[in-house]
Design an enzyme around this catalytic site. Structure first.
Site, PDB file in Angstrom:
ATOM      1  CB  SER A  40      -8.601 -56.920 -38.830  1.00  0.00           C
ATOM      2  OG  SER A  40      -8.571 -56.061 -39.906  1.00  0.00           O
ATOM      3  CD  GLU A  61      -6.916 -67.434 -44.697  1.00  0.00           C
ATOM      4  OE1 GLU A  61      -7.004 -68.343 -45.629  1.00  0.00           O
ATOM      5  OE2 GLU A  61      -7.165 -66.420 -44.612  1.00  0.00           O
ATOM      6  CG  PHE A  86     -11.139 -66.058 -43.395  1.00  0.00           C
ATOM      7  CD1 PHE A  86     -11.897 -66.550 -44.197  1.00  0.00           C
ATOM      8  CD2 PHE A  86     -11.133 -64.639 -43.269  1.00  0.00           C
ATOM      9  CE1 PHE A  86     -12.981 -65.654 -45.140  1.00  0.00           C
ATOM     10  CE2 PHE A  86     -11.721 -63.889 -44.164  1.00  0.00           C
ATOM     11  CZ  PHE A  86     -12.720 -64.174 -44.808  1.00  0.00           C
ATOM     12  CG  HIS A 112     -14.053 -58.969 -37.951  1.00  0.00           C
ATOM     13  ND1 HIS A 112     -12.900 -58.773 -36.831  1.00  0.00           N
ATOM     14  CD2 HIS A 112     -14.093 -57.942 -38.937  1.00  0.00           C
ATOM     15  CE1 HIS A 112     -12.546 -57.707 -37.409  1.00  0.00           C
ATOM     16  NE2 HIS A 112     -13.023 -57.115 -38.368  1.00  0.00           N
ATOM     17  CG  ASP A 120     -16.547 -56.430 -44.096  1.00  0.00           C
ATOM     18  OD1 ASP A 120     -16.624 -55.424 -44.844  1.00  0.00           O
ATOM     19  OD2 ASP A 120     -15.696 -56.718 -43.619  1.00  0.00           O
TER      20      ASP A 120
END
Lengths: 317, 281
Positions: A40, A61, A86, A112, A120
Site C-alpha cells: 500500500s 505502529e 495510523f 491514504h 474503506d
C-alpha cells in the site's frame, strides 16, 4: 492564463515509493520501517534493494515510531510508512514524546490521507492529521499535490534535519508538476497569476484549484493559484503578497476546516492583512464509503466547490 | 574499576542527592529512584562501556535508555556524578529554566540523555531502534534500558517485546525494576501481571533474575551473566527485584513515596540514615 497539462493520472503514494527508491541509492543513512503495509505504501522496491535497511514492524505502529526515534541515534534517517490515520492519531503520544519533543530526525510518511482513499470509509479517512501534526512544536508538515511533487518532497525531506510529516494519498490524480523539479520546503509555488481572487490549495486539491481557475477565467474572473505543499512552516510572504493584489482568498484542502491549512492562513492574514476568506474543507465531520469522486463532490472538495467559494469571497471584498 | 565499597559509598551519596533534590522543590519521585540507586551506580560505574564526554549518536560505546522517566532524580544524580554535567546543577532540579526537567528530556541538551521519557511504555521501542542501528553500524557495543514493572501495563511494551525476539535483537539488555508497586498501590492490586518471567520467556527472551536488586554484588553478578547471554540470537531481560524507597526506612516497601517529597523532618531522618560520603552538591 498559464495552463497545466495532466501527463497522466498517478497516485501520490507511488511518488513516495519512487522517491524512497531513489533515496535508497543515494543516501545510505536512509532506513525504512513499515507496519504491514508495504504494498500500500509502495515500499516494495526499497525493501527488495536494501533488505538490511528495511524493517517490517508488523501491525504495531506505536513500536514503529519508537523504533524510528531510536534509529536516529547512531545517525540513521528513518522513514516510517503506514496509513495517515495510523501514522498520526494512533501514535500521537509516541510522536509527541519520542520524536518531536526529543527532536529526532524521523520522517513520518502517511498514505491514504483524507477522504479519497474511498471505499474503506471513515475509520480510515483521517481528516484531522494536519492539525495534529502542525500543533507539534518543531514538526514540518508537507502535503504535496501530485506524483512528481511527492517524489521530489520525499527526496527533499531526507536532507532536512528534524521531524517531518509527509502526507499523500491513494487515488490516481492528475500529474502535472515538472518531472525533475526541485522541492523547497516551506516555499509556496505560484501556479497562475491573477488579480481577482487568490486560491491557495494543498495536496490533491491543487489540481482542482487549477481546473477551477480555468473556468473562472472563462467567466472573466482572474484567479491566482498557489500550491502550498508545506503547511508548516507556512510561506506567509507568498500569501500576504498575493492577497495584497487580489483582496480575497479561498483555501482548499482535503481536511477538516478545524486545524487545517485554512486556519493557518487565517492566522497569517489576521496578523498581517485581514482579508475575506472562504474555506474548502470538510465541515467538522467524519467521512464515509464511496468513490473518491463521489466523496469529493458530497463533501464539497472539488473544482465546482472552489469556483463557488471564489465567487462568494469576491463579493465579500 | 571501583571496588564494592566505593560503589556503596557512591550509592549512599546518590540517596542523599535524591532526597535533597525532591525535598527542595517539594515534588518528584523518590521511591523508585531510591530503589534503583544501586542499579544505576553499578550500571554507570561498573557495567557499561562508556566513552569520555557525550554525543547523541553514541557510536563506539554502550547506551542506556530510561523508560520510566519519573525516576529522574537517581538518573540525574548518577549522570552528574559520572561526569556528564556539574553536580551543582542538581540544585536546579524541576526549577524554571533548568536542564533538569521533572522528566528527562533531550530538549534542553542535557548531556547523558538521548530520549525524552515520562509518558510510559515508549523506552523499549527506542532502545531497540538504537540497538538495531548499532548492528547496522557494525558497532558491537550494547544497549541497556530500564523499565518499571507497572509500566509493563502499557501495551507498546508488548509490541516491542514481540518485535525484539522476532528480529533477534540480541544486543539489548532490558531491565525491569520489579518493585511490585505503582502509584495506586501494589501491582497485584492495580492490575495483576502474573509471572513477568514467564511472559518474557514465552515471548522468546532470555531472562536473568537478580533476586536482591539492592545488593551491588548481586547486580554485578547478574548483569555480567546478562552480558554473557547477548549475541546469542535472543534479547535479554533482567528482572531486578528491588525495594521501593530502599535505604530510607520509612519510605521502604510502600507505594506511598512514589511521587511524594519528604518534609524537613523526614529529610533530616533520611539524611541521617545515609551519611555524606563523597560530598553534597
Amino acid at each position: 492564463m498559464k495552463t497545466y497539462t495532466n501527463t497522466g493520472n498517478k497516485d501520490t503514494r507511488s511518488g513516495f515509493g519512487a522517491g524512497l527508491t531513489e533515496l535508497g541509492k543515494t543516501n545510505e543513512n536512509v532506513v525504512a520501517l513499515c507496519a504491514d503495509l508495504i504494498g500500500s505504501l509502495k515500499m516494495d522496491d526499497f525493501k527488495a534493494n536494501h533488505p538490511e535497511r528495511f524493517f517490517q514492524v508488523g501491525i504495531a505502529e506505536a513500536n514503529m515510531i519508537g523504533l524510528a526515534a531510536g534509529m536516529t541515534i547512531g545517525g540513521k534517517i528513518p522513514f516510517t510508512g503506514t496509513f495517515a490515520n495510523f501514522s498520526t492519531g494512533r501514535v500521537y503520544d509516541q510522536i509527541r514524546q519520542s520524536v518531536a519533543y526529543s527532536d529526532k530526525n524521523v520522517k513520518i510518511c502517511a498514505s491514504h490521507a483524507g477522504l479519497t482513499l474511498g471505499e474503506d470509509g471513515a475509520t480510515h479517512q483521517i481528516l484531522e492529521d494536519i492539525g495534529l501534526m502542525k500543533m507539534l512544536p518543531g514538526m514540518t508538515v508537507i502535503n504535496p499535490c501530485d506524483y512528481n511533487q511527492t517524489k521530489a518532497a520525499t527526496i527533499a525531506i531526507a536532507e532536512h534535519h528534524g521531524p517531518v510529516y509527509l502526507r499523500f494519498g491513494r487515488p490516481k490524480v492528475a500529474n502535472f508538476t515538472p518531472e525533475n523539479q526541485s522541492f523547497e520546503i516551506g516555499k509556496a509555488i505560484q501556479l497562475t497569476e491573477g488579480t481577482d481572487v487568490t486560491i491557495v490549495a494543498t495536496g490533491h486539491l491543487v489540481w482542482e484549484a487549477l481546473e477551477a481557475a480555468k473556468t473562472l477565467n472563462e467567466k472573466g474572473i482572474s484567479a491566482e493559484v498557489i500550491n502550498i505543499h508545506t503547511i508548516k512552516p507556512l510561506d506567509d510572504d507568498a500569501i500576504i503578497k498575493s492577497v495584497s493584489k487580489t483582496g480575497c482568498i479561498v483555501t482548499a484542502e482535503e481536511h477538516n476546516y478545524l486545524g487545517g491549512l485554512g486556519e493557518s492562513v487565517s492566522r497569517v492574514l489576521a496578523l498581517h492583512k485581514p482579508t475575506p476568506q472562504e474555506f474548502i474543507a470538510t465541515n467538522d465531520t467524519f467521512g464515509e464509503s464511496g468513490t473518491p469522486e463521489q466523496l469529493m463532490e458530497k463533501y464539497g472538495l472539488n473544482k465546482e466547490a472552489i469556483i463557488s467559494a471564489a465567487e462568494t469571497v469576491i463579493k465579500r471584498k | 574499576m571501583p571496588n564494592t565499597q566505593q560503589l556503596k559509598d557512591l550509592t549512599t551519596q546518590v540517596r542523599r542527592d535524591i532526597l535533597r533534590m525532591v525535598h527542595k522543590v517539594n515534588s518528584g519521585h523518590p521511591g523508585g529512584s531510591l530503589g534503583c540507586a544501586e542499579f544505576f551506580v553499578t550500571l554507570y560505574k561498573e557495567i557499561m562501556n562508556r566513552k569520555e564526554g557525550f554525543d547523541m549518536d553514541g557510536k563506539g560505546e554502550d547506551l542506556f535508555f530510561l523508560s520510566n522517566g519519573h525516576i529522574s532524580p537517581v538518573y540525574y544524580s548518577v549522570l552528574a556524578r559520572s561526569g556528564y554535567f556539574p553536580v551543582e546543577e542538581l540544585n536546579t532540579f524541576r526549577l524554571i529554566n533548568s536542564r533538569l526537567q521533572g522528566h528527562p528530556t533531550t530538549h534542553e541538551n542535557l548531556p547523558g540523555i538521548r530520549i525524552a521519557s515520562g509518558s510510559l511504555g515508549q523506552g523499549m521501542s527506542v532502545a531497540l531502534g538504537a540497538a538495531q542501528v548499532k548492528k547496522l553500524n557494525n558497532d558491537s557495543h550494547l544497549v541497556y534500558s530500564l523499565h518499571g514493572d507497572g509500566e509493563l501495563q502499557e501495551g507498546q511494551n508488548w509490541e516491542a517485546i514481540m518485535y525484539a525476539a522476532g528480529n533477534k535483537v540480541d544486543n539489548i539488555i532490558s531491565t525491569i525494576d520489579l518493585n511490585g508497586q505503582q502509584i495506586d498501590g501494589s501491582t497485584d492490586d492495580v492490575l495483576p501481571m502474573g509471572s513477568v518471567k514467564a511472559k518474557f520467556e514465552a515471548f522468546g527472551w532470555t531472562v536473568i533474575e537478580i533476586n536482591n536488586g539492592n545488593d551491588i554484588d548481586d547486580i554485578i553478578k547478574g548483569m555480567a551473566e546478562a552480558k554473557s547471554k547477548t549475541g546469542q540470537g535472543k534479547p535479554v531481560c533482567v528482572l531486578l527485584k528491588t525495594i521501593m524507597g530502599n535505604g530510607v526506612d520509612f519510605m521502604m516497601h510502600t507505594h506511598a513515596w512514589h511521587g511524594k517529597a519528604p518534609n524537613d523532618k523526614q529529610l533530616a531522618i533520611g539524611l541521617e540514615q545515609n551519611p555524606e560520603t563523597l560530598g553534597d552538591y
